[in-house]
Enzyme design. Structure first.
Site, PDB file in Angstrom:
ATOM      1  N   ASP A  94       0.787  -1.243   0.000  1.00  0.00           N
ATOM      2  CA  ASP A  94       0.000   0.000   0.000  1.00  0.00           C
ATOM      3  C   ASP A  94       0.816   1.289   0.000  1.00  0.00           C
ATOM      4  OD1 ASP A  94      -2.350  -1.326  -0.188  1.00  0.00           O
ATOM      5  OD2 ASP A  94      -2.946  -1.077   1.899  1.00  0.00           O
TER       6      ASP A  94
ATOM      7  N   HIS B 105      29.255   3.341  -4.756  1.00  0.00           N
ATOM      8  CA  HIS B 105      27.807   3.565  -4.630  1.00  0.00           C
ATOM      9  C   HIS B 105      27.320   3.346  -3.198  1.00  0.00           C
ATOM     10  CE1 HIS B 105      27.524   2.716  -9.213  1.00  0.00           C
ATOM     11  NE2 HIS B 105      27.794   3.978  -8.959  1.00  0.00           N
TER      12      HIS B 105
ATOM     13  N   ASP C  79      28.306  12.887  -2.388  1.00  0.00           N
ATOM     14  CA  ASP C  79      27.869  12.947  -3.787  1.00  0.00           C
ATOM     15  C   ASP C  79      26.361  13.149  -3.742  1.00  0.00           C
ATOM     16  OD1 ASP C  79      27.183  12.513  -6.441  1.00  0.00           O
ATOM     17  OD2 ASP C  79      28.485  10.765  -6.691  1.00  0.00           O
TER      18      ASP C  79
ATOM     19  N   ASP D 160      24.602  16.930 -10.250  1.00  0.00           N
ATOM     20  CA  ASP D 160      25.340  15.752  -9.770  1.00  0.00           C
ATOM     21  C   ASP D 160      26.709  16.252  -9.323  1.00  0.00           C
ATOM     22  OD1 ASP D 160      26.446  13.279  -9.331  1.00  0.00           O
ATOM     23  OD2 ASP D 160      26.429  12.639 -11.426  1.00  0.00           O
TER      24      ASP D 160
ATOM     25  N   HIS E 234      36.615   4.082 -12.383  1.00  0.00           N
ATOM     26  CA  HIS E 234      35.446   4.528 -13.162  1.00  0.00           C
ATOM     27  C   HIS E 234      35.864   5.560 -14.201  1.00  0.00           C
ATOM     28  CE1 HIS E 234      35.118   8.325 -10.876  1.00  0.00           C
ATOM     29  NE2 HIS E 234      35.292   7.616  -9.771  1.00  0.00           N
TER      30      HIS E 234
ATOM     31  N   HIS F 190      29.796  11.572 -17.446  1.00  0.00           N
ATOM     32  CA  HIS F 190      28.648  11.074 -18.203  1.00  0.00           C
ATOM     33  C   HIS F 190      27.816  12.279 -18.607  1.00  0.00           C
ATOM     34  CE1 HIS F 190      26.477  11.735 -14.388  1.00  0.00           C
ATOM     35  NE2 HIS F 190      27.480  11.117 -13.816  1.00  0.00           N
TER      36      HIS F 190
ATOM     37  N   HIS G  57      22.325  10.054 -15.217  1.00  0.00           N
ATOM     38  CA  HIS G  57      23.151   9.491 -16.291  1.00  0.00           C
ATOM     39  C   HIS G  57      22.301   9.683 -17.540  1.00  0.00           C
ATOM     40  CE1 HIS G  57      25.603   6.739 -13.373  1.00  0.00           C
ATOM     41  NE2 HIS G  57      25.765   8.014 -13.155  1.00  0.00           N
TER      42      HIS G  57
ATOM     43  N   GLU H 163      34.359  14.099 -13.174  1.00  0.00           N
ATOM     44  CA  GLU H 163      34.399  13.560 -11.822  1.00  0.00           C
ATOM     45  C   GLU H 163      35.494  12.518 -11.584  1.00  0.00           C
ATOM     46  OE1 GLU H 163      31.156  10.789 -10.934  1.00  0.00           O
ATOM     47  OE2 GLU H 163      30.183  11.402 -12.790  1.00  0.00           O
TER      48      GLU H 163
ATOM     49  N   TYR I  53      40.743   6.122  -5.062  1.00  0.00           N
ATOM     50  CA  TYR I  53      40.180   5.370  -3.935  1.00  0.00           C
ATOM     51  C   TYR I  53      41.216   4.340  -3.482  1.00  0.00           C
ATOM     52  CZ  TYR I  53      36.301   7.404  -6.490  1.00  0.00           C
ATOM     53  OH  TYR I  53      35.498   8.276  -7.169  1.00  0.00           O
TER      54      TYR I  53
ATOM     55  N   ARG J 143      36.758  12.023  -4.510  1.00  0.00           N
ATOM     56  CA  ARG J 143      36.182  12.305  -5.834  1.00  0.00           C
ATOM     57  C   ARG J 143      35.785  13.774  -5.839  1.00  0.00           C
ATOM     58  NH1 ARG J 143      32.855   8.477  -6.273  1.00  0.00           N
ATOM     59  NH2 ARG J 143      30.829   9.339  -5.692  1.00  0.00           N
TER      60      ARG J 143
ATOM     61  N   GLU K 183      33.518  16.239  -8.283  1.00  0.00           N
ATOM     62  CA  GLU K 183      32.604  16.164  -9.438  1.00  0.00           C
ATOM     63  C   GLU K 183      31.895  17.488  -9.669  1.00  0.00           C
ATOM     64  OE1 GLU K 183      29.292  13.396  -8.968  1.00  0.00           O
ATOM     65  OE2 GLU K 183      29.078  13.278 -11.149  1.00  0.00           O
TER      66      GLU K 183
END
Ligand code: GLY
Ligand code: MN
Ligand code: MN
Length: 437
Positions: free
Chosen positions: A36, A239, A256, A267, A346, A350, A357, A380, A384, A402, A404
């Protein structure tokens, strides 16, 4: 976005379609979170881009014709009881008066009306495989039309994907779209500054996330994607979205986060020292990532190819990693053998737009695409060094950085839409020192 802007897009789409064709576009489907409880509904970006229509259960048809073509909208009918429960509906009349549909029908009639509209068309523009349930309905509609061929009716015999046409349009942003993206970046920048000011040892990652969400909501925005607030080791998980651990003195924090304003995303990533002061090792890695990012941003200009910012970042990072003793060997060889991927796994960016993306091909005819004014991309780079990285001195471990930004290609070169967020070590340390006083 004005009605004129949506109309202009439809006109452009209709002009790109083969004569005697029909284009079919569905919006997103509602998603249940649990019993629900629904996720907040967001229309499909392609669908919204062409219609401006935000309700679920809607289908748009486009028919090129001599008089400029036709836009038909199927949507939910007005229903006072259901509207009391679930919110307002434009209804069939609203589809015409508010959304400028030339014709509108209740969504419940699509299976009856579609076969008639397919009659004597040669091509169906429809992207198969996105909405499988609706794919079946299009196919059974087509079969109904085919049943009439004995009566002299011609049925379409070719499916063409709609994606390439719409996505090429979306890739080049109009000035109205750029204004929205600038606003999304500015709102996000403000929220990032608040988050930097709130950061201190001992608080939870979600307390920092709350600052970001507060900033977005205060400006009437949603998050454009799940916010990443990762302290220490968590900054090395690309992520990471749990955002539920404590921020430790002496470690870094990677944030991020981006707002979605009027369906356009920002972003942005920044990395900061949790106690307000970078350690020498953190400083060395941060300085290197920033140098790589600035080198990549310099490559954003019309005529350059998509891969140039990435290649520039990789060159700077690899050379810097060798200088710091984190990689050993000849820089050219290390790049050729992709040894930098141990720390930089990475790509450098993008496309950015209605989707974080965003759509648009990166290669055209097998070659990296050339940048053009109006395209927006992220830049970006990052480095790491997770806890378990082999052969690396302890002092480097759990450093994840990072940086970005959102970059618009302009006639002259580029504009960094997210430039309001502090980025140099001096700027970040000074902002945090003031907040920690
Ligand atoms: N926030 C997703 C990305 O940076 O691509
Ligand atoms: Mn990104
Ligand atoms: Mn990001």
């Amino acid at each position: 976005m004005t009605k004129t802007e949506f109309k202009k897009r439809r006109t452009q789409l209709l002009k790109s379609l083969n004569p005697n064709s029909i284009a079919i576009l569905t919006t997103a489907t509602e998603k249940f979170r649990n019993r629900d409880a629904n996720y907040f509904f967001r229309p499909d970006s392609d669908f919204y881009y062409l219609t401006g229509f935000k309700e679920p259960e809607a289908i748009a048809l486009f028919l090129p014709q001599k008089n400029g073509g036709k836009f038909i909208l199927f949507c939910r009918e007005k229903d006072l009881l259901l509207e009391t429960w679930n919110g307002r509906r434009a209804g069939v009349e609203g589809a015409k008066s508010e959304y400028q549909a030339n014709e509108a029908y209740p969504i419940s009639q699509i299976d009856e009306v579609l076969p008639e509209l397919l009659e004597n068309k040669t091509d169906i523009y429809y992207t198969l495989g996105v909405n499988e349930a609706f794919d079946q309905r299009v196919l059974s509609g087509l079969n109904k039309t085919k049943e009439k061929t004995r009566m002299g009716i011609v049925a379409p015999d070719r499916f063409i994907s709609l994606d390439p046409i719409i996505h090429e349009m979306r890739l080049r942003k109009s000035s109205a779209e750029i204004a929205c993206m600038r606003k999304a970046a500015q709102i996000s920048a403000k929220a990032h500054i608040k988050a930097m000011q709130a950061c201190r040892p001992g608080i939870k990652e979600y307390a920092v996330e709350a600052e970001l969400i507060h900033g977005f909501k205060q400006a009437g925005c949603q998050s454009a994607y799940n916010t990443i607030v990762g302290g220490g080791a968590n900054g090395c998980i690309l992520h990471y979205v749990e955002n539920n651990e404590t921020l430790n003195d002496g470690e870094l924090l990677l944030i991020d986060a981006g707002a979605e304003y009027a369906y356009y995303a920002a972003d942005i990533t920044r990395t900061l020292p949790i106690n307000g002061k970078f350690t020498p090792e953190q400083k060395a890695i941060y300085t290197l990532v920033l140098k790589a990012q600035l080198a990549a941003i310099r490559c954003v200009k019309p005529g350059n190819r998509w891969n140039q910012p990435h290649d520039a970042a990789v060159r700077v990072l690899t050379k810097g990693l060798v200088e710091l003793g984190l990689l050993k060997g000849d820089v050219k060889q290390l790049i050729k053998n992709e040894k930098y991927r141990l720390f930089y796994m990475h790509k450098t960016g993008h496309w950015l737009g209605m989707d974080v993306h965003d759509v648009g091909e990166y290669k055209v005819n097998g070659k990296w695409r050339r940048l053009e004014p109006g395209m927006v991309l992220t830049v970006e780079p990052g480095l790491y060094i997770p806890q378990n990285t082999k052969g690396i001195a302890k002092k480097w471990r759990n450093i994840g950085v990072r940086i970005e930004d959102d970059v618009l290609v302009t006639k002259e070169g580029h504009e960094v839409l997210s430039s309001d967020v502090p980025k140099t070590i001096a700027e970040i340390e000074s902002l945090m020192a003031k907040a920690l006083q």
